[in-house]
Scaffold this active site. Structure first.
Site, PDB file in Angstrom:
ATOM      1  N   SER A 189       0.765  -1.344   0.014  1.00  0.00           N
ATOM      2  CA  SER A 189       0.020  -0.017   0.098  1.00  0.00           C
ATOM      3  C   SER A 189       0.848   1.221   0.067  1.00  0.00           C
ATOM      4  O   SER A 189       0.198   2.359  -0.265  1.00  0.00           O
ATOM      5  CB  SER A 189      -1.085  -0.049   1.294  1.00  0.00           C
TER       6      SER A 189
ATOM      7  N   LYS B 141       0.558   3.382  -2.944  1.00  0.00           N
ATOM      8  CA  LYS B 141      -0.574   4.422  -3.097  1.00  0.00           C
ATOM      9  C   LYS B 141      -0.210   5.766  -2.778  1.00  0.00           C
ATOM     10  O   LYS B 141      -1.123   6.627  -3.515  1.00  0.00           O
ATOM     11  CB  LYS B 141      -1.518   3.905  -2.053  1.00  0.00           C
TER      12      LYS B 141
ATOM     13  N   TYR C 130      -3.692  -2.700 -10.251  1.00  0.00           N
ATOM     14  CA  TYR C 130      -3.680  -2.205  -8.867  1.00  0.00           C
ATOM     15  C   TYR C 130      -2.796  -3.335  -8.088  1.00  0.00           C
ATOM     16  O   TYR C 130      -2.062  -3.067  -7.325  1.00  0.00           O
ATOM     17  CB  TYR C 130      -4.954  -2.163  -8.377  1.00  0.00           C
TER      18      TYR C 130
ATOM     19  N   TYR D 244      -4.562   3.382   7.986  1.00  0.00           N
ATOM     20  CA  TYR D 244      -5.800   2.724   8.122  1.00  0.00           C
ATOM     21  C   TYR D 244      -6.567   3.169   9.479  1.00  0.00           C
ATOM     22  O   TYR D 244      -6.710   4.344   9.555  1.00  0.00           O
ATOM     23  CB  TYR D 244      -5.817   1.084   7.943  1.00  0.00           C
TER      24      TYR D 244
END
Lengths: 312, 312, 312, 312
Positions: D67, D70, D194, D246
């Protein structure tokens, strides 16, 4: 439908079986006064249209009817407000626990149905409207005594006060609805009446007698008086079927196949339309908050007497 | 129960009334192929145990049965997996829309009941197990033809393909369940069968005939064969009552008082236990995704013929 | 960082621009007393370590600081309970509205952070512990007067009483937490203190002065006394950044780039670590409940003076 | 800020301490290929504006950045779509787990921020727009090589394929957004890109170098080229601070006090605005899915070097 002596022997047989079972669920502990009840109790009573009752076990011992009172307050509120009642409460299953507050947030304070706590508090608020709490409570009590042909039905004040001291979740629900205008009376008044009608104590015999009008198209068999229109009696039965056991309503419909309403005191009132009303009591509860042996007893009764509303 | 000529005149009368009503709801637009259906259609058929059918309106025009197919796949899956099925799907009302994914997150991918989309996909996965999609679909189709005594029942491939191209929400539900291991077959296989059985086209007459076993203790009246055990037939009826109309299930029980299952094609299958199975079709839907006039027609039928399961 | 005369001219310029803008958001209407405030007000004050203040507009008009008080009660509660505080409240953004109750249900009554209503009520409960409401309130008020070097800071009793009469949502939150044991004092006591500290009235000048310790490693510049440890001051700033604007916290961080805390009275307190504390006030709110022009003014200030904590 | 030899000794000291700790969290097991990584690894690298790097431990061993990619796809997408990007994704903390789907239902398929899975998939969809998956992936890879001044950066195809075979939850998220029109390309294309950019393998040294532009007002120090406008660099840092970990973002801001982005491979990229970019790697994760020792190492670094953005 089994009748007369067969009915009595079936009820006795089921009571004997239930009293022998070791699995009894857990007695509700969130109301201190209820936590003290002995889980060994089991009572059952079936009332027929002609007023005869087949009873067994502890069928004459009073217990706290708790949420079963919601069937009767709904009946009263429909008499007072008619279909306007449905602006204050819905009639769909909730898909969540009896005291959940989540749904209220997404649906602007309107509870999903009259049998979850929030919905029953809103219904109580309708009954209270324009009265003092004492008067509203008197009306509810007179109604219960009339329906059960028994002036001995009373409120257990120790239970009412126990809940009033500890019922923070219900205070949260009521204040939350009040913030959306769904509760019109002062929150303390509405909750006072609510806690007290939940604390009505009745025996299985009294409760089965009180439920007869739901099996008899809304009529009170002893006097022939109309308690409620036949269509409304059917519709209350429908709501009992879809919403009467919180998040275990689907399970009760699936296993028992009769309209019913449970209370955390361990009682269940069930209706065989056109034939009988049934009360069972066993204090231990299952995970969804419904009487564990009560449901099993009703499943056995429905199976052996063939009375499911869903077919032979 | 009204029978014979009276039944036919009641059905004709209701069909006439419905065709005259201006309020028809909104035709489902999320499946392009369904969006083209004329909202003026109305059909109704009542099948009795002896095989006679009272029909009116567009009762012989096939329509996409969509979610009504879920009653029949549940029946098949119970025959295949028995009560093990209930490890993969619950039987409680969901309290949310037909295609909601929220509940799946909090309940680890196990759908609440077999009649919301997620639950029906899980049921389809059980039927598929160990077969190729084509074989599973063949089995479902043979079952529908057998139940309706009509070899003409077929799948509308244009509808199936339309949904397969646009059914992203169902793909989301299936992949989500797959991530929890609730779906065992490849997602494409399971969804392929699901989209195709939802695209079965049947007329009201065919559908009413196919539903007879639910009114007849699980037996197929024409052949006398047992489709499913009597207890399971009752229990399917119970699930139809509590979960058959998505988040409008409480409303349907309250107003109609019969077990029923709706589809977004505008059809509803309803059951009068012991007496009849009924199919209605009107393409316009209400806010909860159920046939608007279909529900009103069934409410009129139940009221005038006095067939509510909740009392006279 | 712009200093001295440049700072004053920047603040005056921004105040002039803001007073000219037609878009002013909507004044909070859920507390009747606040709904009467004129949306035309705009004040701004920047306090430097040396005690000088650059002020403009209505910087000396007191307004209801509402949730900005939560920064100061958090500071006090950390002094009382230390890190034990974090057993009663979390420090994660909530992802929902300031008065949401949904998260409390899934997280057993523990609020997500000290800046949503539920969390601030829990923090107030910690301050109250072992005191009478009047004493706790006195302590909070003395703290505010000390921090702002101004004995004139006072509570607006009309606002406090207005909220006490209508704050049903906060009563719901408090009772809900009480049902999980997260609130230890009687709900009425805790809410009484909470409603009163939210009703403290301060001017931008007073508020900017009161916030200096957050920019100065926890020290009170006038006296040199340590209000709180430097690490705790940093951490309060961190919580302001992630949680200070309810469900608009991400937006504020993105646009302004400074720790800040808003109140529904239209005030915002922002911190430039090591350099300054800033107070703005404009009563109109945006959809997330934060001052509309207040945020725009701070965005302009941060941009023109180059003080974002996220880089040059 | 500690510099030069002091910086190197601080980094070495922290790496030594971390390698000695017995508590290492749990290696992610939901992607089979990642589950095999040895939890004993620990690497750390700090890159300064002048291009010098202080590194220690396994700082030159490539790991799956997951991640953390990202941050870079967000940077690219902002370059492509500018502020139109924010119609497809929000910038508020989510208050829920990295792969939650609940929020998507209530907010019509628009993910809360670009750093939860759903949001990053939507960002990838923007990059893909009008290209073939292979081209989009090539662009991302060239960008990473340019930023890290290292042509050796590559995709770990085994990891990409492992996730592609098992990433049912991400397929659910993507299809769900597609049903709302938030995803414009074919779901398989968007997810293909992705899964592959999440599978980029980099060492701490490469990652720290790649992150320099976030500490340098958007400029690439080696070439002086502007990677992104200074304001956008600040804003990406802001989103990293509020949403980068998160449902542990508040905790990271509270303890570390720096913008950061974690990946389930155990890496974290952190930014000291104006001063340095930092990469750490330890494969074991905490309950929120963030590197357990990685966060502790960054907390130690920020504390000892005094670099919190929230004050001295």
């Amino acid at each position: 439908m089994i009748t007369g002596p067969d009915l009595q022997s079936l009820v006795s047989q089921i009571a004997d079986e239930m009293r022998a079972r070791p699995d009894r669920g857990r007695v509700a502990d969130y109301i201190p006064e209820l936590a003290r009840v002995d889980p060994a109790y089991f009572g059952m009573a079936v009332a027929l249209p002609d007023g005869t009752v087949a009873a067994a076990g502890d069928a004459d011992t009073p217990f706290s009817i708790q949420s079963i009172s919601k069937v009767f307050t709904l009946t009263l509120a429909l008499g007072i407000a008619g279909d306007r009642l449905w602006k204050r409460v819905g009639r769909e299953p909730s898909g969540s626990a009896f005291n959940s507050i989540v749904q209220l947030e997404s649906e602007k304070g309107v509870p999903r149905n009259p049998f979850i706590n929030a919905g029953a508090i809103a219904v109580t608020d309708v009954i209270l409207s324009g009265h003092k709490p004492r008067e509203a409570l008197g009306e509810i009590l007179r109604f219960m005594r009339f329906l059960s042909d028994d002036q001995g039905v009373a409120i257990d004040k120790a239970v009412a006060e126990s809940e009033q001291r500890t019922g923070f979740r219900n205070m949260a629900l009521a204040n939350y609805m009040k913030s959306f205008g769904v509760i019109e009376n002062p929150v303390d008044y509405t909750l006072g009446v609510y806690f007290h009608h939940c604390a009505i104590a009745m025996s299985c015999r009294q409760l089965a007698l009180a439920g007869r009008f739901l099996a008899q198209s809304g009529r009170h068999p002893a006097t022939g008086l109309s308690v409620i229109q036949a269509e409304r009696a059917r519709r209350i039965n429908a709501i009992m079927l879809t919403c009467g056991h919180y998040d275990g309503s689907g399970e009760f419909a699936y296993r028992v196949g009769l309209p019913g309403k449970s209370g955390v005191g361990g009682g269940i009132l069930a209706v065989v339309p056109g034939q009988a009303s049934i009360a069972v009591w066993s204090p231990g509860l299952d995970a969804a908050g419904n009487s564990h042996l009560g449901r099993i007893a009703l499943e056995a009764f429905a199976k052996r007497s063939g009375v499911s509303i869903f077919g032979a």
